[in-house]
Design a protein around this motif. Structure first.
Motif, PDB file in Angstrom:
ATOM      1  N   ARG A  69     -17.020 -40.903  -6.629  1.00 58.38           N
ATOM      2  CA  ARG A  69     -16.582 -40.866  -8.026  1.00 58.38           C
ATOM      3  C   ARG A  69     -17.473 -41.708  -8.933  1.00 58.38           C
ATOM      4  N   ALA A  70     -18.408 -42.454  -8.321  1.00 60.32           N
ATOM      5  CA  ALA A  70     -19.391 -43.236  -9.065  1.00 60.32           C
ATOM      6  C   ALA A  70     -20.511 -43.578  -8.095  1.00 60.32           C
ATOM      7  N   VAL A  71     -21.653 -44.008  -8.637  1.00 59.02           N
ATOM      8  CA  VAL A  71     -22.774 -44.417  -7.784  1.00 59.02           C
ATOM      9  C   VAL A  71     -23.294 -45.766  -8.262  1.00 59.02           C
ATOM     10  N   ARG A  72     -23.859 -46.500  -7.320  1.00 59.87           N
ATOM     11  CA  ARG A  72     -24.456 -47.806  -7.618  1.00 59.87           C
ATOM     12  C   ARG A  72     -25.956 -47.675  -7.353  1.00 59.87           C
ATOM     13  N   VAL A  73     -26.777 -48.021  -8.359  1.00 56.23           N
ATOM     14  CA  VAL A  73     -28.201 -47.681  -8.330  1.00 56.23           C
ATOM     15  C   VAL A  73     -29.047 -48.877  -8.759  1.00 56.23           C
ATOM     16  N   ASN A  74     -30.184 -49.053  -8.086  1.00 59.40           N
ATOM     17  CA  ASN A  74     -31.077 -50.184  -8.325  1.00 59.40           C
ATOM     18  C   ASN A  74     -32.340 -49.772  -9.072  1.00 59.40           C
ATOM     19  N   ILE A 123     -31.341 -52.496 -17.802  1.00 54.09           N
ATOM     20  CA  ILE A 123     -30.534 -51.584 -16.989  1.00 54.09           C
ATOM     21  C   ILE A 123     -29.553 -50.821 -17.876  1.00 54.09           C
ATOM     22  N   ALA A 124     -28.972 -51.494 -18.848  1.00 56.76           N
ATOM     23  CA  ALA A 124     -28.061 -50.826 -19.771  1.00 56.76           C
ATOM     24  C   ALA A 124     -28.815 -49.772 -20.582  1.00 56.76           C
ATOM     25  N   GLU A 125     -30.002 -50.107 -21.049  1.00 58.76           N
ATOM     26  CA  GLU A 125     -30.807 -49.164 -21.831  1.00 58.76           C
ATOM     27  C   GLU A 125     -31.207 -47.947 -20.999  1.00 58.76           C
ATOM     28  N   ALA A 126     -31.311 -48.132 -19.683  1.00 57.74           N
ATOM     29  CA  ALA A 126     -31.682 -47.025 -18.808  1.00 57.74           C
ATOM     30  C   ALA A 126     -30.551 -46.016 -18.639  1.00 57.74           C
ATOM     31  N   ALA A 173     -32.184 -39.706  -7.162  1.00 61.95           N
ATOM     32  CA  ALA A 173     -31.380 -38.802  -7.984  1.00 61.95           C
ATOM     33  C   ALA A 173     -30.750 -37.726  -7.112  1.00 61.95           C
ATOM     34  N   ARG A 174     -31.510 -37.215  -6.157  1.00 64.58           N
ATOM     35  CA  ARG A 174     -30.973 -36.207  -5.244  1.00 64.58           C
ATOM     36  C   ARG A 174     -29.909 -36.818  -4.324  1.00 64.58           C
ATOM     37  N   MET A 175     -30.148 -38.045  -3.894  1.00 68.89           N
ATOM     38  CA  MET A 175     -29.170 -38.737  -3.068  1.00 68.89           C
ATOM     39  C   MET A 175     -27.856 -38.908  -3.830  1.00 68.89           C
ATOM     40  N   GLU A 232     -35.849 -47.425 -13.384  1.00 65.86           N
ATOM     41  CA  GLU A 232     -36.365 -46.081 -13.136  1.00 65.86           C
ATOM     42  C   GLU A 232     -35.341 -45.217 -12.402  1.00 65.86           C
ATOM     43  N   ASP A 233     -34.712 -45.792 -11.374  1.00 63.48           N
ATOM     44  CA  ASP A 233     -33.713 -45.031 -10.622  1.00 63.48           C
ATOM     45  C   ASP A 233     -32.474 -44.763 -11.461  1.00 63.48           C
ATOM     46  N   VAL A 234     -32.060 -45.736 -12.261  1.00 67.99           N
ATOM     47  CA  VAL A 234     -30.898 -45.536 -13.127  1.00 67.99           C
ATOM     48  C   VAL A 234     -31.165 -44.384 -14.092  1.00 67.99           C
ATOM     49  N   GLU A 235     -32.343 -44.362 -14.696  1.00 66.47           N
ATOM     50  CA  GLU A 235     -32.690 -43.291 -15.631  1.00 66.47           C
ATOM     51  C   GLU A 235     -32.628 -41.927 -14.947  1.00 66.47           C
ATOM     52  N   ALA A 236     -33.212 -41.842 -13.751  1.00 70.13           N
ATOM     53  CA  ALA A 236     -33.249 -40.564 -13.031  1.00 70.13           C
ATOM     54  C   ALA A 236     -31.848 -40.127 -12.600  1.00 70.13           C
ATOM     55  N   VAL A 237     -31.070 -41.068 -12.095  1.00 70.96           N
ATOM     56  CA  VAL A 237     -29.722 -40.737 -11.626  1.00 70.96           C
ATOM     57  C   VAL A 237     -28.819 -40.372 -12.798  1.00 70.96           C
ATOM     58  N   ARG A 238     -28.983 -41.071 -13.922  1.00 68.10           N
ATOM     59  CA  ARG A 238     -28.163 -40.773 -15.101  1.00 68.10           C
ATOM     60  C   ARG A 238     -28.331 -39.320 -15.544  1.00 68.10           C
ATOM     61  N   GLN A 239     -29.526 -38.791 -15.385  1.00 69.55           N
ATOM     62  CA  GLN A 239     -29.788 -37.399 -15.761  1.00 69.55           C
ATOM     63  C   GLN A 239     -29.276 -36.421 -14.713  1.00 69.55           C
ATOM     64  N   ALA A 240     -29.043 -36.911 -13.492  1.00 71.21           N
ATOM     65  CA  ALA A 240     -28.697 -36.019 -12.383  1.00 71.21           C
ATOM     66  C   ALA A 240     -27.200 -35.885 -12.152  1.00 71.21           C
ATOM     67  N   VAL A 241     -26.409 -36.875 -12.553  1.00 73.43           N
ATOM     68  CA  VAL A 241     -24.973 -36.846 -12.274  1.00 73.43           C
ATOM     69  C   VAL A 241     -24.173 -37.199 -13.515  1.00 73.43           C
ATOM     70  N   ALA A 242     -22.927 -36.742 -13.524  1.00 75.22           N
ATOM     71  CA  ALA A 242     -22.050 -37.000 -14.669  1.00 75.22           C
ATOM     72  C   ALA A 242     -21.067 -38.139 -14.419  1.00 75.22           C
ATOM     73  N   VAL A 243     -21.014 -38.650 -13.190  1.00 76.31           N
ATOM     74  CA  VAL A 243     -20.079 -39.726 -12.866  1.00 76.31           C
ATOM     75  C   VAL A 243     -20.623 -41.064 -13.371  1.00 76.31           C
ATOM     76  N   PRO A 244     -19.787 -42.103 -13.447  1.00 78.34           N
ATOM     77  CA  PRO A 244     -20.270 -43.412 -13.870  1.00 78.34           C
ATOM     78  C   PRO A 244     -21.389 -43.940 -12.973  1.00 78.34           C
ATOM     79  N   VAL A 245     -22.379 -44.555 -13.608  1.00 77.46           N
ATOM     80  CA  VAL A 245     -23.501 -45.163 -12.895  1.00 77.46           C
ATOM     81  C   VAL A 245     -23.403 -46.674 -13.043  1.00 77.46           C
ATOM     82  N   ILE A 246     -23.279 -47.363 -11.920  1.00 80.92           N
ATOM     83  CA  ILE A 246     -23.309 -48.822 -11.901  1.00 80.92           C
ATOM     84  C   ILE A 246     -24.749 -49.222 -11.621  1.00 80.92           C
TER      85      ILE A 246
END
Length: 250
Positions: free
Chosen positions: A54-59, A98-101, A42-44, A62-76
């Motif tokens: 302008r977007a991030v790609r996340v695996n 992954i979609a639910e995350a 999430a910090r990364m 758990e990481d998707v959930e954390a990153v979704r809370q940390a950034v406002a840009v699109p999460v792949i």
């Protein structure tokens, strides 16, 4: 397109439109790596966005959930499960999780290799579209890219070029694949795979890529350090051969 096929999700199309000409940063660390962990990723992701991603790609969910809370840009989002064959979001169940995350777009293996749950790529994409989930198709060849679009993918990425038996291994980005796929697709083409410098990213865009994904060159400090260390060692050996230590008499 079949009249019964679910339409591509409008939010996905809008998000992809906004990513035109932009940098997407892949923020991933696998188990056993020093930066593995959702809080660290999430910090990364925050650091990448602060730097202009302008977007991030996340695996992983758990990481998707954390990153979704940390950034406002699109999460792949994607889910690597295994190490061989189809392991990038290998089943519909993986994609749904992954979609639910919180992923805005789900990346999955769209090669010709069989998927673990027995569904075809088209069946998988159709099921996700009916849930309102967009799909980024990771491919390794030109034929896989055009087939992925025909199957309903919202975007295509060159992620797997060089990593399947159907594609040729190479050291750098597959610029030839980018150049051939870009004009052949009507959906966005995302350039990804071994892009290591700003110049390589710029070249991918000049060849027609809609956006560019950079991962290890930005977010894997161990790999970056390894490159520097190897170059320093090589130079040290050359310098020692060119300027041997001088013996001084007492």
């Amino acid at each position: 397109m079949s009249p019964t096929r679910a339409p591509r999700p409008a939010p996905t199309a809008a998000a992809l439109h906004e990513l035109a000409g932009s940098l997407i940063v892949s923020c991933q660390a696998l188990p056993g790596e020093a930066l593995h962990g959702s809080e660290i990723m999430a910090r990364m992701a925050r650091a990448a966005v602060e730097g202009g991603a302008r977007a991030v790609r996340v695996n992983s969910p758990e990481d998707v959930e954390a990153v979704r809370q940390a950034v406002a840009v699109p999460v792949i989002g994607l889910w690597k499960d295994g190490e061989t064959g189809v392991y990038i979001t290998p089943t519909l169940a993986h994609a749904r999780r992954i979609a639910e995350a919180g992923a805005d777009l789900v990346a999955l293996d769209a090669t010709t290799r069989p998927r673990r749950d027995g569904l075809t790529l088209a069946e998988t994409i159709e099921a996700l579209h009916r849930l309102g989930v967009g799909v980024l198709a990771d491919v390794s060849t030109h034929e896989e890219g055009t087939a992925a679009e025909a199957a309903g993918a919202d975007a295509v990425a060159t992620t797997l070029s060089g990593y399947t038996e159907h594609s040729t291994a190479q050291q750098g980005p597959d610029f030839a694949l980018i150049a051939s796929l870009a004009p052949a697709l009507t959906v966005p083409l995302i350039a990804e795979g071994r892009i290591g410098t700003p110049d390589e990213a710029a070249r991918a865009l000049s060849l027609g890529a809609h956006a560019v994904v950079v991962g290890g060159a930005i977010t894997r400090p161990a790999s970056i350090t390894r490159r520097f260390a190897a170059t320093v060692r090589e130079q040290s050996v050359r310098s020692a051969a060119t300027h041997p230590a001088q013996e001084h008499s007492a």
